[in-house]
Design a protein around this motif. Sequence first.
Motif, PDB file in Angstrom:
ATOM      1  N   TRP A 355     -30.122   6.928  13.109  1.00 26.81           N
ATOM      2  CA  TRP A 355     -29.014   5.964  13.171  1.00 26.81           C
ATOM      3  C   TRP A 355     -29.536   4.562  13.433  1.00 26.81           C
ATOM      4  O   TRP A 355     -29.025   3.585  12.879  1.00 26.81           O
ATOM      5  N   PRO A 373     -18.642  -1.080   7.693  1.00 24.77           N
ATOM      6  CA  PRO A 373     -18.347   0.273   8.195  1.00 24.77           C
ATOM      7  C   PRO A 373     -19.591   1.133   8.475  1.00 24.77           C
ATOM      8  O   PRO A 373     -19.636   1.789   9.520  1.00 24.77           O
ATOM      9  N   LYS A 377     -20.452   2.546  12.166  1.00 24.96           N
ATOM     10  CA  LYS A 377     -20.625   3.987  12.382  1.00 24.96           C
ATOM     11  C   LYS A 377     -21.944   4.247  13.136  1.00 24.96           C
ATOM     12  O   LYS A 377     -21.991   5.038  14.087  1.00 24.96           O
ATOM     13  N   ASP A 378     -23.022   3.556  12.678  1.00 26.60           N
ATOM     14  CA  ASP A 378     -24.320   3.702  13.360  1.00 26.60           C
ATOM     15  C   ASP A 378     -24.184   3.363  14.843  1.00 26.60           C
ATOM     16  O   ASP A 378     -24.692   4.079  15.712  1.00 26.60           O
TER      17      ASP A 378
END
Lengths: 404, 246
Positions: A355, A373, A377-378
């Motif tokens: 990530w 996005p 998210k990461d």
Amino acid sequence: MTEMSTFGSRPLALAGKELKVFFRDPQMLFFSLALPLVLVLLMTAAFGGQSRFSVTARVVDLDGGPLAAELTGRLEAVPGVTVDLLDPETAERLLEDSDIVNLVVIGEEFSERLAAGQAPDIRVRLRGNGDTEGQIVNSYVESIVREMLGESLVARQVQAMLAEAGLEVPVEEVEARVGELFAETRESPLVTVAEETVGVRPEPIAQFLPGMVTMFTLFAISLTSVSLVEERRKGTLERLMTTTLTRAELLSGTWLGNFGRGLVQVVFLFGLAWLFFNVLTLSSFASIILFGVVAVASVAGIGLVIAAVSRTPEQANWIAVFFTMIMTSLGGSFFDTSGFTGVMGVLTRMTYNFWANDGFRRIILEGEALTSPPIVKDMVVLAGIGLAGWALALALFRLRGDDK
Amino acid sequence: MEVRDLRKVFNGTTAVDGVSFTINRGEIFGLLGPNGAGKTTTIRMMSTTLPMTSGDVVIGGHSVRERPGEVRRLIGVCPQEIALYLELSALDNLVFFGRMEGLSKAEAVRRARANLELVGLAERARHRVAKFSGGMKRRVNLAVSLMNRPELLFLDEPTVGVDPQSRNHIFDTIEGLRDEGMTILYTTHYMEEADRLCDRIAIMDNGRVVALDSPRNLKASIGDPDEVTLEDVFLNLTGRRLRDQG
């Protein structure tokens, strides 16, 4: 009346102590800052530190005529190509010693045969397969010679047609006129292919820097988590146990210390990349640091778990090294693992590195904003890893026998 | 302070076996015994860092078993090992531990300077502890334990391996603290130290207190107190020499 500290000041004091110890420990500074910097520089050197195409064509001119000179001139005019004229003996020796991998030999009858519209006397010699450079030079030479032969044939055809029409025009004049037309075409081609680079042109350093930073923050923080275990051995932890310090305060301070160290690494390494390697803009540098804050907060939580479960410094060292290697390999620090599917796809997504690398690379290579996005998210996943680490450490770590 | 029938069992081995005694406010109480007698284990239980198997310790009216947090506010501990951050300066160490006691930074710095003055290291305040001699490290170790101005100070073998100059400095400091009214529990296996400093002494052997009285009374129990030594007392009580065990 005694002046007492305010809420939260003990974790800050603990973190301050951790950072002081960090900056006064040459070994830790070497592993955290100098070693990654050296590796980044070595890899930059190994990859050439350049993204522009560049090849050198080694040429031996046995002909010495005008068309041979024309060939080397056109070769040199190709963007990214440099011509290195060599004498035959030197060229032979260099090729024999593998000091060069390609050699264009313009034969003695090159100009004569080309002027006569015959296949010219030219060879491209390659050492082994000539590497990419040799293949490219070979391709350019073939293309240019074919072009020159075509021009020669056209000139001869035009002259023949003129003669048939009863017009006596000197050969040199016909060749000059045809040559000019071809030169104009080369200068202003009728058809051009537009080249468009999608995203930021990737510099080699930009491709591997995120992986290196991710690996070394994890490595350094895992190793420094040993320090809490080491404090048990030295007796400083027992001394802390006789104060009113709580377990949550100790873990918070240790986490903050780890976080501070990791942030120093991120700022230092990406700062150098921004200042000296031209792979970041001011805006992307700011994004990298903000993303780095989340990534380092996450890895500091992992370091806390290692500190909580280890009973001896040796145990902590082994866990740290093993954990770092597994996460680094699976998480794509050395090679891209984002295409992994199935079990491997699940495993790689269970690592902190995956990530963190994804976010860093998106910002550097794709120029994505923090609000995009995938990066959000990461960051959410990284924050989750950090919180899980914190909770796990709090559940596992016992400062004193009376800790519930 | 009152120690009531204190016991500690490690994996079936009894390290401290029913120890009881009281310490009066303002006295220096010695725990004397060879290495392995149970002195350090007793101190660790009293100072809240090691859970006791049975028994209890009451300090300033607070049970260690029931209210360890309250007890920690009252005590200072100078451990046997050099429990310091060697990479940091003497001042940094003291300030750090002061802050862990809950002091503000300004107050911690003020007390740290005063304590370094007390142990004769004011001029070395900014020097790294790693560069100090063993005796100087011991003095910093002692200075740290005074950061919260404890009512009860535990000193666990504070003079092990120190030079005579530092030893005398430590003695002077301890006597000065006693004069200010601090209660001190002092463990050692050096007879002459116990004789010089302690108001009362508990002699420990194999996890038990085998004798408890003033140094003079202990010596008087086996002969002329001006002639016999505490070493003789220990030999008489256990049939072994104290130093042989160390």
